[in-house]
Motif scaffolding. Structure first.
Motif, PDB file in Angstrom:
ATOM      1  N   HIS A   1       0.822  -1.211   0.000  1.00 27.90           N
ATOM      2  CA  HIS A   1       0.000   0.000   0.000  1.00 27.90           C
ATOM      3  C   HIS A   1       0.850   1.251   0.000  1.00 27.90           C
TER       4      HIS A   1
ATOM      5  N   THR B   1      -1.883   3.857  -5.079  1.00 24.87           N
ATOM      6  CA  THR B   1      -2.659   3.777  -3.852  1.00 24.87           C
ATOM      7  C   THR B   1      -3.605   2.591  -3.906  1.00 24.87           C
TER       8      THR B   1
ATOM      9  N   THR C   1      -6.888   2.650  -3.846  1.00 27.45           N
ATOM     10  CA  THR C   1      -7.954   2.930  -4.814  1.00 27.45           C
ATOM     11  C   THR C   1      -7.473   2.711  -6.236  1.00 27.45           C
ATOM     12  N   ASN C   2      -6.273   3.188  -6.549  1.00 33.20           N
ATOM     13  CA  ASN C   2      -5.742   2.980  -7.895  1.00 33.20           C
ATOM     14  C   ASN C   2      -5.506   1.507  -8.177  1.00 33.20           C
TER      15      ASN C   2
ATOM     16  N   LEU D   1      -7.180  -0.989  -6.966  1.00 34.83           N
ATOM     17  CA  LEU D   1      -8.487  -1.588  -7.254  1.00 34.83           C
ATOM     18  C   LEU D   1      -8.910  -1.273  -8.681  1.00 34.83           C
ATOM     19  N   ARG D   2      -8.665  -0.064  -9.118  1.00 32.17           N
ATOM     20  CA  ARG D   2      -9.016   0.309 -10.488  1.00 32.17           C
ATOM     21  C   ARG D   2      -8.168  -0.429 -11.511  1.00 32.17           C
TER      22      ARG D   2
ATOM     23  N   THR E   1      -8.827   2.094   4.748  1.00 30.08           N
ATOM     24  CA  THR E   1      -8.662   1.206   3.597  1.00 30.08           C
ATOM     25  C   THR E   1      -9.945   0.444   3.304  1.00 30.08           C
TER      26      THR E   1
ATOM     27  N   GLU F   1     -12.369   2.358   1.352  1.00 31.69           N
ATOM     28  CA  GLU F   1     -12.012   2.387  -0.068  1.00 31.69           C
ATOM     29  C   GLU F   1     -12.540   1.140  -0.774  1.00 31.69           C
TER      30      GLU F   1
ATOM     31  N   ALA G   1     -16.312   1.518  -1.205  1.00 31.31           N
ATOM     32  CA  ALA G   1     -16.627   2.446  -2.290  1.00 31.31           C
ATOM     33  C   ALA G   1     -16.456   1.767  -3.641  1.00 31.31           C
ATOM     34  N   PHE G   2     -15.411   0.950  -3.761  1.00 32.81           N
ATOM     35  CA  PHE G   2     -15.175   0.243  -5.022  1.00 32.81           C
ATOM     36  C   PHE G   2     -16.271  -0.775  -5.299  1.00 32.81           C
TER      37      PHE G   2
ATOM     38  N   SER H   1       0.469   7.541  -7.942  1.00 33.60           N
ATOM     39  CA  SER H   1       0.040   8.594  -7.038  1.00 33.60           C
ATOM     40  C   SER H   1       1.128   9.631  -6.834  1.00 33.60           C
TER      41      SER H   1
END
Length: 387
Positions: free
Chosen positions: A73, A81, A83-84, A86-87, A126, A129, A132-133, A358
């Protein structure tokens, strides 16, 4: 007086020597924590999204992302990050959780205790996040594997609820206990069972409804033993890799002290060879999860190419998932060219896939070293003068 001065100087030298050792030890521990993952976040999937994999083989097992990559992380060792990640395809998190400051924190420490210099952040940050995903992507599934040092009663269950993950939580009562097949991805999505959690503490399965990791998966050794050529030993906590009492196989592939530039070579031929070694050790079973450092770096096709090949074999019997054909029988493959496994001549390595950075990693690492050297070198000079 001269003797007293000499004795005083000797005592001061001994004190500063001890201080130097303590400083070096603390620096080493911090370095190890950063390198060995303060927060371990893992990606699961090939370049293709799981939704596309479902089109190729909707009845495929196991149900949730077939392959997992370990990504730290911290931006000081990896380049994006949570979030990134996960994307970019991340579908799994390896998290060390501790009681700290009257809360549950992500921390990578020792002796079961979190300290200020090993703590990262409250775990709920975390997990929110993740929530949200999952909310934004209703067909995706995320797994977390917890190295558990939380002793607060019902602490993790409350944490999941506070993060909003309880509505996605796969009930432990519905998990296969003796190596049976899992539900399909489609079935899990239809039931909204899209968040899976595993803990390293056995009692929490009955107390909090969190699956005990070693009941459901086998795992090879992490660190240097996990990258030793021709060898794939199981972790001491795990059953034998070829056991069929657990339905999931987790493969580690990262050295004890990861080096960013070395990852480019490690993720080429050596990784492919080790997957083959562990496949044999596990009784001809491909891993469901594959943990590595610096997942975007390689000298050739890299991790993504290897994952494509493994997913292809699992899903449709083809040498790459790209050759799978929706609705066709197992073994029906498109005639396509497969990327070469041969490394390129670029010694710095290259990135594959889609990554969102990031911030720079080298600056953070350099500043860390600079702070250390600015203290270490003057102290060494002073000690030498005393001698």
């Amino acid at each position: 007086m001269q003797f007293a001065a000499s004795q005083s100087s000797s005592s001061l030298f001994q004190f500063l020597s001890v201080l130097l050792v303590l400083t070096a030890t603390v620096r080493y521990l911090i370095h190890v924590q950063l390198q060995q993952i303060v927060v371990q976040v893992s990606t699961v999937e090939t370049v293709l999204l799981q939704a596309k994999l479902n089109q190729f083989a909707p009845e495929a097992r196991p149900p949730y992302p077939l392959l997992l990559l370990e990504i730290c992380h911290l931006t000081s060792i990896h380049e994006d990050t949570v979030t990134n990640q996960l994307r970019n395809g991340v579908r799994g998190l390896m998290l060390d959780m501790y009681d700290f400051e009257n809360d549950i924190w992500l921390c990578h420490s020792f002796r079961g205790q979190c300290f200020n210099f090993t703590a990262f952040q409250p775990a709920i940050n975390t997990l929110k996040e993740v929530e949200a995903f999952l909310s934004e992507n209703p067909t995706e599934i995320v797994t977390i594997i917890i190295e558990d040092y939380v002793h607060t009663p019902k602490g993790l269950a409350k944490l999941f609820t506070n993060a909003g993950l309880d509505k996605y939580w796969f009930p432990v009562s519905k998990m296969p206990k003796k190596g049976e097949d899992w539900p399909t991805v489609n079935e899990m999505v239809q039931n909204n069972y899209r968040f899976l959690a595993f803990t390293s503490i056995a009692s929490k399965e009955s107390e909090e409804g969190i699956a005990y990791q070693w009941k459901y998966m086998v795992e090879n050794e992490s660190g240097d033993p996990g990258v030793k050529r021709g060898s794939c030993p199981n972790r001491k906590e795990s059953q034998k890799l070829n056991s069929r009492k657990a339905s999931l196989f987790f493969q580690n592939y990262f050295p004890t002290y990861p080096v960013e530039n070395d990852a480019c070579q490690e993720h080429s031929a050596p990784l492919a060879e080790m997957v083959g070694t562990c496949y044999k050790a596990a009784g001809n079973q491909l891993p469901n999860f594959l943990a590595v450092n610096f997942y975007m770096r390689s000298d050739g096709g890299g991790v993504f190419d290897i994952l494509d090949r493994m997913n292809g074999q699992k899903l449709c019997g083809c040498n790459t998932v790209i050759a799978c054909q929706a609705g066709e029988p197992f073994g029906s493959c498109k005639n396509i060219s497969v990327p070469s496994r041969s490394p390129t001549t670029n010694t710095m390595g290259s990135f594959t896939g889609s990554v969102q950075f990031s911030r720079s990693t080298s600056v953070i690492h350099s500043l860390n070293c600079l702070v250390y050297l600015s203290f270490y070198i003057p102290l060494m000079v002073f000690l030498l003068r005393l001698q």
